[in-house]
Write a protein that holds these residues in place. Sequence first.
Motif, mmCIF file in Angstrom:
data_model
loop_
_atom_site.group_PDB
_atom_site.id
_atom_site.type_symbol
_atom_site.label_atom_id
_atom_site.label_comp_id
_atom_site.label_asym_id
_atom_site.label_seq_id
_atom_site.Cartn_x
_atom_site.Cartn_y
_atom_site.Cartn_z
ATOM 1 N N ALA A 119 18.428 29.471 10.692
ATOM 2 C CA ALA A 119 17.800 30.296 9.655
ATOM 3 C C ALA A 119 18.789 31.327 9.115
ATOM 4 C CB ALA A 119 16.567 30.990 10.230
ATOM 5 N N SER A 120 19.611 31.878 10.010
ATOM 6 C CA SER A 120 20.606 32.870 9.589
ATOM 7 C C SER A 120 21.648 32.247 8.664
ATOM 8 C CB SER A 120 21.294 33.455 10.820
ATOM 9 O OG SER A 120 22.327 34.332 10.446
ATOM 10 N N ALA A 121 22.106 31.026 9.026
ATOM 11 C CA ALA A 121 23.101 30.341 8.203
ATOM 12 C C ALA A 121 22.526 29.976 6.837
ATOM 13 C CB ALA A 121 23.589 29.085 8.918
ATOM 14 N N HIS B 237 32.050 37.537 3.947
ATOM 15 C CA HIS B 237 31.508 36.738 5.049
ATOM 16 C C HIS B 237 32.534 36.713 6.183
ATOM 17 C CE1 HIS B 237 28.978 33.599 6.847
ATOM 18 N NE2 HIS B 237 30.121 33.070 7.253
ATOM 19 N N VAL B 238 32.110 37.066 7.365
ATOM 20 C CA VAL B 238 33.008 37.117 8.526
ATOM 21 C C VAL B 238 32.935 35.798 9.279
ATOM 22 C CG1 VAL B 238 33.567 38.289 10.673
ATOM 23 C CG2 VAL B 238 32.691 39.601 8.729
ATOM 24 N N GLU B 239 34.068 35.100 9.358
ATOM 25 C CA GLU B 239 34.115 33.834 10.083
ATOM 26 C C GLU B 239 34.193 34.102 11.588
ATOM 27 O OE1 GLU B 239 33.659 30.955 8.912
ATOM 28 O OE2 GLU B 239 34.046 31.094 6.775
ATOM 29 N N THR B 240 33.487 33.320 12.345
ATOM 30 C CA THR B 240 33.522 33.462 13.810
ATOM 31 C C THR B 240 34.376 32.391 14.473
ATOM 32 O OG1 THR B 240 31.491 32.150 13.975
ATOM 33 C CG2 THR B 240 31.252 34.545 13.848
ATOM 34 N N ASP B 241 34.851 31.424 13.677
ATOM 35 C CA ASP B 241 35.686 30.360 14.226
ATOM 36 C C ASP B 241 37.063 30.929 14.562
ATOM 37 O OD1 ASP B 241 37.181 28.152 14.828
ATOM 38 O OD2 ASP B 241 36.572 26.989 13.072
ATOM 39 N N PRO B 242 37.517 30.845 15.821
ATOM 40 C CA PRO B 242 38.828 31.387 16.199
ATOM 41 C C PRO B 242 39.960 30.796 15.365
ATOM 42 C CG PRO B 242 37.552 30.788 18.152
ATOM 43 C CD PRO B 242 36.797 30.257 16.980
ATOM 44 N N ALA B 243 39.774 29.569 14.869
ATOM 45 C CA ALA B 243 40.843 28.927 14.085
ATOM 46 C C ALA B 243 41.105 29.667 12.785
ATOM 47 C CB ALA B 243 40.468 27.467 13.791
ATOM 48 N N ASN B 244 40.140 30.453 12.324
ATOM 49 C CA ASN B 244 40.286 31.159 11.062
ATOM 50 C C ASN B 244 40.752 32.601 11.233
ATOM 51 O OD1 ASN B 244 39.336 28.980 9.460
ATOM 52 N ND2 ASN B 244 37.248 29.450 10.085
ATOM 53 N N ILE B 245 40.995 33.026 12.470
ATOM 54 C CA ILE B 245 41.431 34.392 12.728
ATOM 55 C C ILE B 245 42.953 34.435 12.699
ATOM 56 C CG2 ILE B 245 41.429 36.276 14.398
ATOM 57 C CD1 ILE B 245 38.762 35.192 15.450
ATOM 58 N N PRO B 246 43.555 35.281 11.824
ATOM 59 C CA PRO B 246 45.015 35.327 11.706
ATOM 60 C C PRO B 246 45.674 35.677 13.039
ATOM 61 C CG PRO B 246 43.951 36.559 9.927
ATOM 62 C CD PRO B 246 42.888 36.215 10.919
#
Length: 417
Positions: free
Chosen positions: A3-5, A199-208
């Motif tokens: 629902a949040s997504a 929008h804040v991504e939670t996927d570690p792959a997207n964290i610089p």
Amino acid sequence: MTASAAQDLVTAKRTTLTIATSQAIVGAAAPVAISLGGLAGHYLLGADKTLATLPVTGFNIGVALGALPAAMLMRAVGRRNGFVSGAMVTALGGAIAALGLFQTSFILFATGLLVIGLGGAFVQQYRFAAADASPKLFKPKAISWVLGGGVFAAIIGPQAVIHTKDMFAPVEFAGAFVAVIGLGLLGAAILSTLKIKDHVETDPANIPTGPERSLGAIIAQPRFVVAFVCGVTTYALMSFLMTGAPLAMVGCGFSTEEATLGISWHVMAMFAPSFVTGNLIARFGKETIVATGLLILIACGLVALSGIALWQFWLALILLGVGWNFGFIGATAMLTETYTPAEKNKVQGVHDFALFGTVAFASLMSGATLNLFGGQVELGWAALNWILLPVAAVCLVVLAIFVLHDRRAASEAAHHP
């Protein structure tokens, strides 16, 4: 989908639609400035028309100078307030340009276009704002929606010119820049409704991650050099021809309306392919799309040199737009492979400063080249295109050498791991 997504997606779509609508409205000021800047400059100047395209140069300088201040302002007051401010700057530029025409002041008119360019620097940030406010899977569509707004801007701007340019006759073109005031104010009203949050991504792959390299180390990469040269040259050539085209068309006996419609076709051709360019890059590769763009630019030059009928002007401008789209977007995609997320701000800042500085110089040289032959516009238009051909060809050769070298290096690495 949780629902949040689902709610995030709905919010992202609403935000993107608002930004795309603003792109169509506020972004329409650019075709007005580009299509009339040189013509109005020609109208305001005396016997020497060499600097007729200086107002368009002012517009491009405004975009370049406004890039960093726009980013700093939005960082300080938020994107909604920043975008509203940018739309108001566009309206202010329209007012200054109109006043310059009423007072027959070339300098004041050129200043107005520079201020419109400062407002345009905020418009350049629209697609990034839409992407940043969207979940990862919706980002490409968010960018496409905003670019779709650019297609509508290509229609709204020229139509505003056609229907308002004689509103204050005998003062030529003043009505169109009064219309820019309305576009800026309407855009500000639309943008004031914007509710935007990155929008804040939670996927570690997207964290610089990883250490930052020096700017010199990044620029020294062969891929960076080739992407930079192809991207900047593509944009500069587009500006070089686009700026001179309205003057050339009117000089060859066509009406202001026909010249403005030519710019409308051109701007639509710049933006419309964006809906498929990403897919083409994914299928055929970045380098192939850049090469295709350069070949289309060469085709543009050949069509322009084949004659001065209206259809030849318009077809050349359409090819110019498509060639720019493929060449610049492909080169930008190549460029993004040369730096990490942590390095992007400094690289993009240097790139955009050099890019728009070169584009501004190209637009100024467009008017000077058109007047090389004592006002014989046909010869000046031919000269513009004869300059385009070898420059685009050199970029094509540089790209080909890089691709061959890259493939050879990859093949050697595969055989000698």
